[in-house]
Design a protein around this motif. Structure first.
Motif, mmCIF file in Angstrom:
data_model
loop_
_atom_site.group_PDB
_atom_site.id
_atom_site.type_symbol
_atom_site.label_atom_id
_atom_site.label_comp_id
_atom_site.label_asym_id
_atom_site.label_seq_id
_atom_site.Cartn_x
_atom_site.Cartn_y
_atom_site.Cartn_z
ATOM 1 N N CYS A 57 -18.147 -0.053 21.381
ATOM 2 C CA CYS A 57 -17.380 -0.943 22.256
ATOM 3 C C CYS A 57 -16.918 -2.179 21.479
ATOM 4 N N MET A 107 -11.473 -1.323 22.037
ATOM 5 C CA MET A 107 -11.044 -1.856 23.328
ATOM 6 C C MET A 107 -9.519 -1.967 23.365
ATOM 7 N N TRP A 131 -19.748 -4.561 30.021
ATOM 8 C CA TRP A 131 -19.695 -3.585 28.933
ATOM 9 C C TRP A 131 -21.015 -3.559 28.176
ATOM 10 N N PRO A 143 -14.641 2.749 25.333
ATOM 11 C CA PRO A 143 -13.584 2.110 26.120
ATOM 12 C C PRO A 143 -12.612 3.089 26.786
#
Length: 137
Positions: free
Chosen positions: A30, A35, A65, A71
């Protein structure tokens, strides 16, 4: 119009630049690059929402998150109808026709948002005028 999205956010690199204080680094799934590639840009306003992100196209905003979150998968699970998610490709992999379909959807979304904001302003003005008229009776 305060909510109209910056057109530069069409570009992955411009979205990536918004993740200035993103809590996850490149070793995490992440991370800011992933993202941005999944269509998100940071909308964090402070420490309480440091991981708040929003899709440049559909406007879906997510937070909470975790370092191991994917993502693309999160975007898909929370906004399956997003035109960008449905293409399922990074910006660099889009065909011209696919990129133009994203631009078209963006324009549709932007016009809908502007129409909604105009309607709300008109409704407020109408209520104000109605109250003023009623108070004069």
């Amino acid at each position: 119009m305060e909510n109209v999205i910056n057109r530069q956010l069409f570009l992955t690199e411009e979205r990536r630049k918004t993740f200035k204080k993103w809590p996850f680094n490149d070793k995490n799934k992440c991370n800011a690059r992933n993202m941005a590639e999944a269509g998100f840009y940071s909308v964090a306003t402070g420490e309480d929402d440091a991981d708040a992100a929003k899709c440049f196209l559909c406007g879906k905003e997510l937070d909470g998150w975790e370092a191991s979150d994917d993502p693309w998968e999160e975007h898909k699970s929370h906004a399956a109808k997003c035109a960008f998610v449905q293409l399922g490709k990074k910006e660099d992999d889009l065909l011209l026709s696919e990129y133009l379909s994203v631009v078209k959807q963006y324009m549709i979304n932007e016009i809908k948002q502007m129409a909604e904001e105009s309607k709300n302003k008109l409704d407020e003005k109408s209520k104000f005028i109605r109250r003023r008229c009623l108070s004069k009776k």
